[in-house]
Design a protein around this motif. Structure first.
Motif, short mmCIF file in Angstrom:
data_model
loop_
_atom_site.label_atom_id
_atom_site.label_comp_id
_atom_site.label_asym_id
_atom_site.label_seq_id
_atom_site.Cartn_x
_atom_site.Cartn_y
_atom_site.Cartn_z
N VAL A 55 0.86 -1.18 0.00
CA VAL A 55 0.00 0.00 0.00
C VAL A 55 0.90 1.24 0.00
O VAL A 55 2.00 1.21 0.56
CB VAL A 55 -0.96 -0.04 1.23
N ILE A 64 0.70 -4.46 3.54
CA ILE A 64 -0.52 -4.14 4.28
C ILE A 64 -0.42 -4.53 5.75
O ILE A 64 -0.85 -3.80 6.62
CB ILE A 64 -1.75 -4.79 3.61
N PRO A 82 -6.89 -0.46 9.77
CA PRO A 82 -5.66 0.34 9.67
C PRO A 82 -5.32 1.00 11.01
O PRO A 82 -6.22 1.40 11.75
CB PRO A 82 -6.02 1.42 8.63
N ILE A 91 -5.40 1.64 1.28
CA ILE A 91 -5.44 0.18 1.44
C ILE A 91 -6.52 -0.40 0.51
O ILE A 91 -6.29 -1.38 -0.20
CB ILE A 91 -5.70 -0.22 2.92
#
Length: 199
Positions: A55, A64, A82, A91
């Motif tokens: 990402v 990620i 997140p 993301i």
């Protein structure tokens, strides 16, 4: 898998060094294959499918799992939370534009990624990709073998080993190659079964 670079001939002074070098490089090829395979999707939800997905985290491509918590609350759902909610869009975009064929959604705090069952056609496509990746790694192992064989020939040419030693060493390198290719085949077979199995 990056293509295997040949090692300069002057690096090795003995059969043992050539064999150890070839074995270490082949083991790396197998490990690399196992990692790549873990990110190939099966019909079950698994956070490992995101292992190779990066990402854009403030301009830096970041895995990620280094910017969020990933969970599998049920067999057909992955949730991504997140650590920094401002990253939700990045993301989601990374998942949407990947070749995983997933469609994430979010509620402002958590991204939910439904993992739909694979269609017969999609399973076949994934198996095809798996075979291509496996072949790439088999080729890497063969390239390492060729490189090792050239080093052995050079040792004999430089009179550092006898013809018998060279012949024995070439056989050993072939055995090592066969063993590592068999490991790759085994991993590929298990993964293929996983992909084709209908849950």
């Amino acid at each position: 898998m990056k293509t295997e670079q040949p090692i300069p001939a002057s690096t090795f002074k003995s059969v043992k060094e050539v064999e150890a070098g070839a074995k270490a490089r082949m083991e790396k090829a197998v490990t690399d294959f196992q990692q790549e395979v873990s990110s190939i999707r099966t019909g079950r939800a698994s956070v490992s499918i995101f292992d190779t997905l990066k990402v854009d985290y403030y301009g830096t491509p970041t895995p990620i799992n280094q910017v969020a918590n990933l969970h599998v609350p049920e067999p057909s759902l992955i949730t991504i939370q997140p650590w920094d909610v401002s990253q939700i869009g990045a993301i989601e975009k990374a998942i949407r534009t990947s070749d995983l064929g997933l469609n994430p959604g979010n509620d402002g705090k958590i991204i939910r990624v439904p993992v739909p069952p694979l269609t017969e056609e999609r399973r076949k496509e994934i198996v095809k990709k798996l075979h291509a990746v496996a072949e790439e790694h088999r080729v890497a192992a063969r390239t390492i073998r060729r490189d090792a064989n050239e080093h052995l020939k050079k040792l004999m040419k430089d009179k550092l080993i006898s013809e018998d030693e060279e012949r024995r060493a070439l056989e050993d390198v072939q055995k090592t190659t066969d063993a590592h290719i068999a490991k790759i085949d085994q991993v590929a077979k298990a993964k293929e079964k996983d992909i084709l199995e209908i849950k």
